[in-house]
Structures are given as C-alpha cells and as structure tokens.
Design a protein around this motif. Structure first.
Motif, PDB file in Angstrom:
ATOM      1  N   UNK A 375      24.464   2.143  27.302  1.00  0.00           N
ATOM      2  CA  UNK A 375      23.185   3.372  27.267  1.00  0.00           C
ATOM      3  C   UNK A 375      23.095   4.134  26.189  1.00  0.00           C
ATOM      4  N   UNK A 376      22.113   4.535  25.601  1.00  0.00           N
ATOM      5  CA  UNK A 376      22.105   5.204  24.503  1.00  0.00           C
ATOM      6  C   UNK A 376      21.301   6.702  24.862  1.00  0.00           C
ATOM      7  N   UNK A 377      20.106   6.650  24.923  1.00  0.00           N
ATOM      8  CA  UNK A 377      19.465   8.149  25.520  1.00  0.00           C
ATOM      9  C   UNK A 377      19.648   8.153  26.805  1.00  0.00           C
ATOM     10  N   UNK A 378      19.567   9.233  27.329  1.00  0.00           N
ATOM     11  CA  UNK A 378      19.498   9.643  28.862  1.00  0.00           C
ATOM     12  C   UNK A 378      18.606  10.946  29.153  1.00  0.00           C
ATOM     13  N   UNK A 379      17.308  10.418  29.262  1.00  0.00           N
ATOM     14  CA  UNK A 379      16.333  11.144  29.342  1.00  0.00           C
ATOM     15  C   UNK A 379      16.171  11.917  30.864  1.00  0.00           C
ATOM     16  N   UNK A 380      15.726  13.054  31.082  1.00  0.00           N
ATOM     17  CA  UNK A 380      15.730  13.513  32.541  1.00  0.00           C
ATOM     18  C   UNK A 380      14.472  12.583  33.254  1.00  0.00           C
ATOM     19  N   UNK A 381      13.372  12.128  32.728  1.00  0.00           N
ATOM     20  CA  UNK A 381      12.233  11.493  33.605  1.00  0.00           C
ATOM     21  C   UNK A 381      12.141  10.093  33.005  1.00  0.00           C
ATOM     22  N   UNK A 382      12.008   9.982  31.877  1.00  0.00           N
ATOM     23  CA  UNK A 382      11.700   8.554  31.134  1.00  0.00           C
ATOM     24  C   UNK A 382      12.774   7.623  31.330  1.00  0.00           C
ATOM     25  N   UNK A 383      12.531   6.380  31.074  1.00  0.00           N
ATOM     26  CA  UNK A 383      13.543   5.378  31.345  1.00  0.00           C
ATOM     27  C   UNK A 383      14.970   5.476  30.209  1.00  0.00           C
ATOM     28  N   UNK A 384      15.969   5.363  30.427  1.00  0.00           N
ATOM     29  CA  UNK A 384      17.227   5.390  29.654  1.00  0.00           C
ATOM     30  C   UNK A 384      17.295   4.347  28.739  1.00  0.00           C
ATOM     31  N   UNK A 385      17.668   4.705  27.141  1.00  0.00           N
ATOM     32  CA  UNK A 385      17.517   3.631  26.297  1.00  0.00           C
ATOM     33  C   UNK A 385      18.831   2.869  26.733  1.00  0.00           C
ATOM     34  N   UNK A 386      18.778   1.436  26.336  1.00  0.00           N
ATOM     35  CA  UNK A 386      19.775   0.534  26.680  1.00  0.00           C
ATOM     36  C   UNK A 386      20.038  -0.548  25.679  1.00  0.00           C
ATOM     37  N   UNK A 387      21.074  -1.023  25.477  1.00  0.00           N
ATOM     38  CA  UNK A 387      21.223  -2.200  24.545  1.00  0.00           C
ATOM     39  C   UNK A 387      22.147  -3.406  24.895  1.00  0.00           C
ATOM     40  N   UNK A 388      22.049  -4.373  24.681  1.00  0.00           N
ATOM     41  CA  UNK A 388      23.111  -5.338  24.888  1.00  0.00           C
ATOM     42  C   UNK A 388      23.301  -6.240  23.680  1.00  0.00           C
ATOM     43  N   UNK A 389      24.478  -6.203  23.194  1.00  0.00           N
ATOM     44  CA  UNK A 389      24.816  -6.919  21.970  1.00  0.00           C
ATOM     45  C   UNK A 389      25.663  -8.128  22.116  1.00  0.00           C
ATOM     46  N   UNK A 390      25.276  -9.193  21.675  1.00  0.00           N
ATOM     47  CA  UNK A 390      26.357 -10.603  21.639  1.00  0.00           C
ATOM     48  C   UNK A 390      26.467 -10.899  20.302  1.00  0.00           C
ATOM     49  N   UNK A 391      27.748 -10.948  19.914  1.00  0.00           N
ATOM     50  CA  UNK A 391      28.383 -11.087  18.659  1.00  0.00           C
ATOM     51  C   UNK A 391      28.212 -12.757  18.537  1.00  0.00           C
ATOM     52  N   UNK A 392      27.907 -13.326  17.434  1.00  0.00           N
ATOM     53  CA  UNK A 392      27.847 -14.884  17.249  1.00  0.00           C
ATOM     54  C   UNK A 392      28.724 -15.215  16.310  1.00  0.00           C
ATOM     55  N   UNK A 393      28.505 -16.704  16.116  1.00  0.00           N
ATOM     56  CA  UNK A 393      29.436 -17.275  15.146  1.00  0.00           C
ATOM     57  C   UNK A 393      28.872 -17.347  13.747  1.00  0.00           C
ATOM     58  N   UNK A 394      27.383 -17.637  13.690  1.00  0.00           N
ATOM     59  CA  UNK A 394      26.647 -17.474  12.459  1.00  0.00           C
ATOM     60  C   UNK A 394      25.119 -17.177  12.918  1.00  0.00           C
ATOM     61  N   UNK A 395      24.781 -16.067  11.899  1.00  0.00           N
ATOM     62  CA  UNK A 395      23.742 -15.284  12.390  1.00  0.00           C
ATOM     63  C   UNK A 395      22.475 -16.159  11.982  1.00  0.00           C
ATOM     64  N   UNK A 396      22.386 -17.190  11.198  1.00  0.00           N
ATOM     65  CA  UNK A 396      21.316 -18.030  10.760  1.00  0.00           C
ATOM     66  C   UNK A 396      21.254 -19.003  11.925  1.00  0.00           C
ATOM     67  N   UNK A 397      22.501 -19.621  12.417  1.00  0.00           N
ATOM     68  CA  UNK A 397      22.382 -20.991  13.344  1.00  0.00           C
ATOM     69  C   UNK A 397      21.984 -20.171  14.754  1.00  0.00           C
ATOM     70  N   UNK A 398      22.306 -18.874  14.976  1.00  0.00           N
ATOM     71  CA  UNK A 398      22.091 -18.244  16.325  1.00  0.00           C
ATOM     72  C   UNK A 398      20.690 -17.984  16.359  1.00  0.00           C
ATOM     73  N   UNK A 399      20.142 -17.433  14.983  1.00  0.00           N
ATOM     74  CA  UNK A 399      18.818 -17.187  15.035  1.00  0.00           C
ATOM     75  C   UNK A 399      17.796 -18.517  15.315  1.00  0.00           C
ATOM     76  N   UNK A 400      18.158 -19.520  14.761  1.00  0.00           N
ATOM     77  CA  UNK A 400      17.388 -20.988  14.938  1.00  0.00           C
ATOM     78  C   UNK A 400      17.457 -21.159  16.404  1.00  0.00           C
ATOM     79  N   UNK A 401      18.704 -21.003  17.101  1.00  0.00           N
ATOM     80  CA  UNK A 401      18.695 -21.447  18.556  1.00  0.00           C
ATOM     81  C   UNK A 401      17.760 -20.384  19.249  1.00  0.00           C
ATOM     82  N   UNK A 402      18.141 -19.169  19.048  1.00  0.00           N
ATOM     83  CA  UNK A 402      17.071 -18.119  19.817  1.00  0.00           C
ATOM     84  C   UNK A 402      15.477 -18.390  19.515  1.00  0.00           C
ATOM     85  N   UNK A 403      15.321 -18.714  18.205  1.00  0.00           N
ATOM     86  CA  UNK A 403      13.674 -18.810  18.000  1.00  0.00           C
ATOM     87  C   UNK A 403      13.026 -20.126  18.780  1.00  0.00           C
TER      88      UNK A 403
END
Length: 853
Positions: A375-403
C-alpha cells in the motif's frame, strides 16, 4: 479493506505496547509448568512471566505508555499489589515471585475476560492470599462465600451491593482467580480432561522458550481471530468486481477465515529503548492445511523490499522462497483443501478462457524468488494506492509472455494489443510501456487473501520486475520514484526498524503506523477508535512495525519489532499543520490571496492527484481532482481583468484554469493535442491581461494558445528535432520579442509568429536547465550544455563559451549564479536555486556558493 495482515500489524502495535506489557508485571513464567493443566483449550491467548516484579520505570516505552490514563491506572494497581505484599508481614513474599499464567477467554457474547492461574504451597500461603484479596477489594474475609464445584471449593467475593467482585478456587496446589466465576469453573473442569499439554504443536513451541525470557505469550491460532473480531469494524461494504459479482466485505466476519494460519505460536517479549521485540516460533502442519505450511521446504531469502518499493510505502507483505516450484505447489495444495477452492477455480477458469492459456503457469513463470504487495497512499476518502511486484528471471522473456497473454485477451475482445498499451516517459527520461490489465482482483485470487488489498489495473516492466498498480497515475509515480532513487530504504522510519530485522526471511511484513493511521475508521470499531483518537499522540510515537517468518528445517521462527520514536524527527515547532489525507506529490507553492494580499496561501497536489488550496491557518479551502501530475509551475493570472486571480497549470493531458473556489474557468480545462513534455508558461505581451499560453508536446510541436484557450493560427512553428522539457521562455529586448526554447539538440529563438528570429552560430547539446536573460552590458541569453559548458547567446547570432574549472561536468551552476549576480537579479537567483533542487543540484549549489563567497 479486509486485508488481514494489515489488521495483524495494527492490533499487535497496540496489543504489544499495552496488553502484553501489563502481563509482564502481573504474572509469572516457568518452563514445563503444571499451571498449563488448568488453561482451557478455548483460550485464544495466554501469557506467563517469571513473577510480579517492579516495573522498569525508567524504560522509555513504559514512560510513554504511562501517558495513557487506562494503562497508567493499570500500572498503579500493579504497583499497589506489590506494596500490599511488601507491607503485610502475614502475606508471603513468594506470592509476588511465583510463576503465574494469565489467560484470556470468552464469556457470554464473545467478551474477553482474564483468569489467573498460580501456585500455592501451604495453608499459610492460602491465608496470605485471602488477606491480599481483602486488602485489595476492601471486602472482609468473613463475608467470602464458599461453595463446592466438581469436587473443589470456589470462593465468591461479593461487594456490599451483592455484586461478585471476583471468584477463586484452590485446586490442589493451583489457585485460579477470575472476575468471572464461569472461567474459574471452566478451569476446574479442564483439570479432569486432556488439555493443551496433550497438544503436540503446543509442546513443540513450548520447548523452545528461552530460559532468559521474562515474558512469553502463547497464541492459539484456531481461536485467535475471534479475539480480533470484536475490535473490528462490523460494517458490510459492497463492491462490484470484474466478473460481474458483488463482493461483500465485512472485517468482523472475514477475519475469522484466517483461523487456519497455523496451530500455536510462542513469542518472547523484550523491551528496548526504541522498540519492543517479540521472538519465538510457530507450529504448523500441512496435513491440517495450515497456511504457513506453504513455506515448508524453503530456505530464507533476502526480500530486498527496500530497493523494490517506493519511499511512500505505508505497508507491504512479501513472500520470498528458495524453491519457486515447491512454493506454488504448496500454495495450490493449500487452496485445494480450503473453503475458497471452488470460487477461486471459477474465477481462474474465466481468466484462462480469455487469456487462452494456463494463466497460473504463465504468472508463475514470471516469478523468480519473491512476490511483494504494498500500500502506498492512504487517502481518507479515495481508494488507496496499491502495488504488486513480481521479480522475474528475464525482463525481455517475461515481457513476451505477458504480452502474449494480453494479445490473446485483445483478440477475444475483437481488438489489438496496442489498444491496451500506452507509453510513459519518467522524469529520468526512461520510456515505459504501460498495459491496461483486465483483472484487478488477480493478486488475491492467485496468491490468497493476504493480497486482496491490491487492485492490479495497470502494469509495466522495469528491469526484471513486472509491476501492477491500482491506477495509471500510481504506476507512473512508482516508475518516477524508482528512477529518481526515492526507494523505501531512504525512509527514516523504515531504516530505523530494519536495523533490528533479519536480513533473510520467507515472510516479510512492514507497516508504517503513522501512515496507516488514516485507515483506523475502516478497520476498527467505534469504541477502539475512541481510544486511538483520545491517545493519538502516544500511539503515533510507535511509528513502525515489522514482522518476519523464517523457515528453517520446517520450523517457523518469528521476529516482530515494534518501533518507538522518543522524539519527533525534527524538533521544529510549526506554525500550523495541515493533513491532506495523502502524501504530498509536489512541493507546496505560495500563492497570493487576492481578497487579502497580506496573507499568503498554499497550493499543493497530493499523490492521489487532488489539488488543495490551504489558507494561512492551515485550513483546506477546497480540493479538486486533477487528471495527472502537475508539470512545472502553477501560475496566477487575472483572467477577467478584475483583480481576481486564478491558477493556471498543466498536466500531460490538459491545461487547467481554476478560480479561488476550486472551479474551472471559461473553456478550461483544455485537452492537449498530444501529451505535454514541459510545464505551460504564460506571457502577457502588452501587460493588458490578454494572456498567451505556450506548451511543448510529445509530437515535437510547440503549441501556442490564446487568452480564451484556442490554438493561435498565427503561430506557425513546425517541429523540434528533440523533446522540449524546460518551460518556453519569453524575452523582450530593444522592443523585439523573442520566444525561446530548447531540446536536447539545439536552441530555438523565434518571433511571435514562430518564425526563426535569431540563427545562433552556437552548436552544442543544451542541458535541461531554463534559459536566463542577462542585460548587463550587451544583452544576452545564458544557458548550459550537457557537458557543463556555459554559453552566452547574443541576439545577433554570435555566442561566447566558458568552460568551468574544477566543477561538476554536467551542471555548470557556478557560472550561471555569477551571471545572475552580475545582472543583480535576485529573482533569477531564486529561480535557479529552485531549478537545481535535486540532491546533486543541492550539493553543487552549496559548492558554488562556497566558491563565490
């Protein structure tokens, strides 16, 4: 907000600081104690200590807790018990030194009450106990009422109004005391049936208790969630998910779902000057489908969250593992035997139909050895900011799979991949592809309830990491922060508590209590919130908490640290404070209040892209949503030429003009033809408040807008060869107007119509610094190259070049400051100081001023 591990952190922050500390001084500890025999199997928590000892009054944590009236009264009562024991010769001193257990159990409608279990070794000690109760309650022993229960005597102590103050029983050499007679009876019944000493998981954690431990706490995970439930907000919230279903979120109900986390935990409590620590082990078994067994067979791995998460992080949870395939195999096995199995499978099946592939296998292939959610930002009314991070083996190969997955999805929707893709250039001039992701609920579905708080709406690759974020703005801010080095390791709260943390672990949880404080109304009951708000100043000094689980030979070691900050970081007395509800995104800017020019006001944007106008007393006058991060300066203009001022600025999408009431003016906001690359600048050629607005965009064009916000047809400039990032400048010299700007290749000096006015003979690569005008002697413009050289550009096309000596090769700030001093322009000097507000620039500025002075 039903995010279980956040709840764990916040509750432990209060519980550890207060409740466990109370237990330290009222009860006692022993290893292999027969006292366990009387502890009911139904208790969610019990504590044991090595005696009723004096409180370390000089400990900073104790001193701070004494500022809370409830804790202070409790500490005074404990001190009173000690005084009675010491002053009465008929009371055996051993009563204050014996091993004692304090157990908490439910009575009636899930209301927790304590029961104390200790040892008595003689009739004389029993008489001493009766005298102690008499002294403490003020009720004569002669009025104590005795009755038989299950072969044991129970003594009830009633006050003058007939209310039962407490009950106790001496069963063999055990004494059982509670304000609730039902608990005394429950403990007596427990003596004749198998108890926790027959539980293999309790015995496992009990065998590891440190001999030097002054206090140990035992958690029965099967019942522990019930302890939290009454503390939590019971309101049911509804929200629609991407599958067309209505999710009903009720913390009080949902928290009960984590009863299968593990079996038993034992934690030893220690006090330090700047933190509380809890260390011990947890017992779990995959045959009982304990969630913690997902980590079985793993070795501890470095999490590196401080390098992968931004400084603005309020909370994170991460799993790190040495064997990826085993981790995901265990995770799937856990879900197969859980209540959520069929619902999860249905959602994954719907995703796989659109991705046209085994989405679990694909996402698993994108992970190397850790997953992080924050969780990054915690506003009083709006939705809080959030992140999910997956560390991969190779950025290029992972990008090809994801795309590939997104390409299949787009085809299912009769579209193209590029319809889901946009581009973003960070402040460090790095280019990123940003993907719109169709399944925001993926983190919770795939990884479990601990990741439910993340909304994965947008995604991007950075190095070998795939990052999901709750919004495009949140993702862009993350990329900006990472490129500029604004990581979690630069946060002082995190840095302090991380010193006491383990370098390697399998489960890592961190919470910044002050940043999470805004969630209190969403998380806790109204009664708990009253206490939090009443004692806010004390609770906020417990600034951060970290919890780690390390798996070694299938034993789960816990390390929990609750940070305490004795003094505020900056001993500066602010005239006022203003809480925006979210972290500030841009430095606040002073603006003129046209109704009272003696009182300045502040305009500031937060990370949720809310623009706020704050008055001289710190009160927010208005807040208005903006389409993105403001670029450049906020200008004040008199649009209606009536003495009233408005605020003009731009994001990468629009040019805004907002009045003092927070309302857009006339035809504004203006939607730009192409994303902006610099901050808009405002020119008033004839000083008649008929403004011109200039902004450069990604299509390499510089756009000129009229006072009303329409593109000026008489401006005929074609295109730049590169990207313009600094504001367009306007100079008037010898009654001639000059519109000046630069990209990374050249400087452009045009007239009002966009036609070249000066063809400079200087050939160099301009830096991103703003152009300055020097009218001392022969008028000239001053700028720097990316190599650090200073260029004087004359209006006849000639130039002069200076190479600074013994100075930073990029900035050349010394010479620009000297030039500003020559022209006696304090305004320009101030602008330059603001312009070099980066860490490097500040250091160079300090060096330059030293040289000049």
């Amino acid at each position: 907000m039903k995010r279980y591990l956040i709840i764990i952190l916040l509750i432990l922050a209060g519980a550890v600081a207060g409740f466990l500390y109370f237990a330290k001084d009222e009860v006692a500890f022993t290893k292999e104690s027969p006292l366990y025999k009387a502890v009911p199997l139904s208790v969610p928590l019990f504590l044991e200590a090595d005696g009723l000892k004096a409180i370390p009054a000089d400990n900073p944590v104790v001193i701070e807790l004494a500022g809370i009236p409830g804790f202070n009264n409790l500490l005074n009562e404990i001190s009173g018990i000690q005084s009675v024991i010491e002053s009465e010769p008929e009371i055996q001193k051993q009563l204050g030194k014996r091993p004692v257990v304090l157990a908490l159990d439910f009575v009636g409608k899930n209301v927790l009450h304590p029961v104390i279990i200790g040892n008595l070794k003689s009739a004389k000690e029993r008489e001493g106990l009766e005298l102690l109760i008499e002294k403490l309650t003020g009720i004569s022993r002669t009025s104590f009422q005795k009755r038989n229960y299950n072969g044991y005597a129970i003594i009830d102590v009633f006050d003058s109004d007939g209310n039962n103050e407490l009950s106790y029983s001496v069963a063999g050499n055990l004494v059982i005391i509670s304000p609730e007679v039902i608990l005394v009876e429950k403990c007596i019944r427990q003596l004749d049936v198998p108890g926790i000493t027959d539980n293999q998981y309790f015995n496992l954690v009990n065998r590891t208790v440190a001999n030097q431990s002054e206090l140990a706490g035992y958690i029965n995970h099967r019942r522990f969630p019930e302890l939290w439930a009454d503390l939590l907000n019971s309101t049911t919230k509804q929200q629609e998910n991407e599958f067309g279903e209505t999710d009903r979120i009720n913390l009080k109900r949902d928290v009960l779902k984590i009863k299968d986390y593990a079996s038993w935990s034992e934690l030893d409590l220690s006090f330090h000057d700047n933190r509380l620590t809890l260390n011990g082990i947890t017992a779990a078994d995959d045959s009982l489908n304990h969630f913690l067994s997902v980590l079985q067979g793993q070795e501890a791995v470095s999490c590196n969250a401080d390098r992968l998460l931004p400084k603005s992080t309020s909370f994170y949870i991460g799993f790190s593992f040495s064997n990826r395939d085993l981790f995901f195999k265990n995770l799937e096995n856990y879900f197969v035997h859980s209540e959520a199995y069929y619902n999860r499978e249905e959602k994954i099946k719907m995703m796989e139909q659109n991705f046209r592939t085994d989405s679990r296998e694909k996402f698993r292939s994108l992970v190397k050895d850790k997953v992080l959610a924050a969780i990054t930002t915690v506003p009083t009314e709006a939705e809080m900011g959030s992140l999910l991070i997956l560390n991969g083996q190779s950025g290029k190969e992972s990008q090809e799979v994801f795309e590939g997955m997104l390409t299949n999805y787009a085809k299912r929707k009769d579209s193209e991949l590029e319809s889901l893709v946009s581009t973003f250039r960070s402040s460090d001039q790095q280019n990123y592809r940003i993907y719109q992701f169709p399944y925001p609920s993926l983190p919770g579905i795939w990884l479990g309830g601990a990741f439910d708080f993340v909304r994965a709406r947008f995604a991007a690759f950075r190095d070998d990491q795939l990052i999901f974020a709750s919004s495009k703005e949140e993702l862009e801010k993350y990329l900006d922060d990472m490129d500029s080095g604004e990581t979690l390791r630069t946060d002082s709260d995190y840095e302090t508590i991380s010193r006491a943390a383990e370098s390697k672990a399998n489960l890592n949880v961190y919470g910044n209590i002050n940043k999470l404080y805004a969630l209190r109304h969403d998380l806790f009951s109204s009664e708990i919130n009253k206490g939090l708000e009443k004692n806010e100043a004390v609770f906020r000094k417990f600034n951060a908490i970290s919890w780690q689980v390390v798996c070694e030979n299938n034993i789960y070691f816990n390390a929990l640290n609750l940070g305490y900050q004795q003094k505020a970081k900056n001993d500066v007395r602010a005239k006022w404070q203003c809480r925006l509800g979210a972290e500030v995104a841009l430095k606040p800017q002073l603006v003129i209040n046209h109704t009272n020019k003696a009182k300045k006001e502040i305009v500031v944007q937060d990370v949720n892209n809310q623009l706020h106008l704050v008055d001289a007393d710190g009160k927010i006058i208005w807040s208005a949503p903006i389409s993105g991060k403001i670029m450049g300066q906020i200008h004040q203009v008199d649009y209606y030429n009536n003495g009233k001022l408005q605020y003009l600025f731009n994001t990468n999408e629009k040019i805004y003009l907002i009045d003092r009431n927070g309302t857009s003016v006339a035809n504004f906001p203006i939607i730009l033809k192409s994303p902006a690359t610099n901050g808009v600048n405002v020119f008033d050629y004839n000083n008649n408040n008929q403004y011109r607005y200039f902004v450069a965009c990604q299509d390499k064009r510089v756009y000129a807008y009229s006072h009303e916000g329409k593109i000026i047809s008489g401006w005929s400039f074609d295109k730049t060869s590169g990207t313009v990032t600094s504001p367009i400048a306007f100079f008037r010299v010898s009654n001639k107007d000059y519109i000046v700007f630069s990209d990374e290749n050249q400087v452009y000096i045009q007239n009002r119509r966009g036609v070249m006015r000066v063809n400079s003979s200087a050939k160099f690569a301009p830096s991103a610094n703003e152009m300055a005008l020097n009218t001392q002697g022969v008028p000239k413009m001053v700028t720097t190259s990316r190599d650090g050289d200073v260029f004087y550009l004359f209006f006849d096309g000639k130039f002069a070049q200076k190479k600074p000596e013994n100075f930073h090769p990029i900035i050349g700030l010394k010479w620009m400051i000297l030039t500003a001093m020559e022209s006696q322009s304090s305004y320009l000097l101030t602008r330059m100081a603001c312009m070099f507000s980066t860490k490097m620039g500040i250091n160079c500025l300090k060096k330059s001023l030293t040289i000049i002075c």
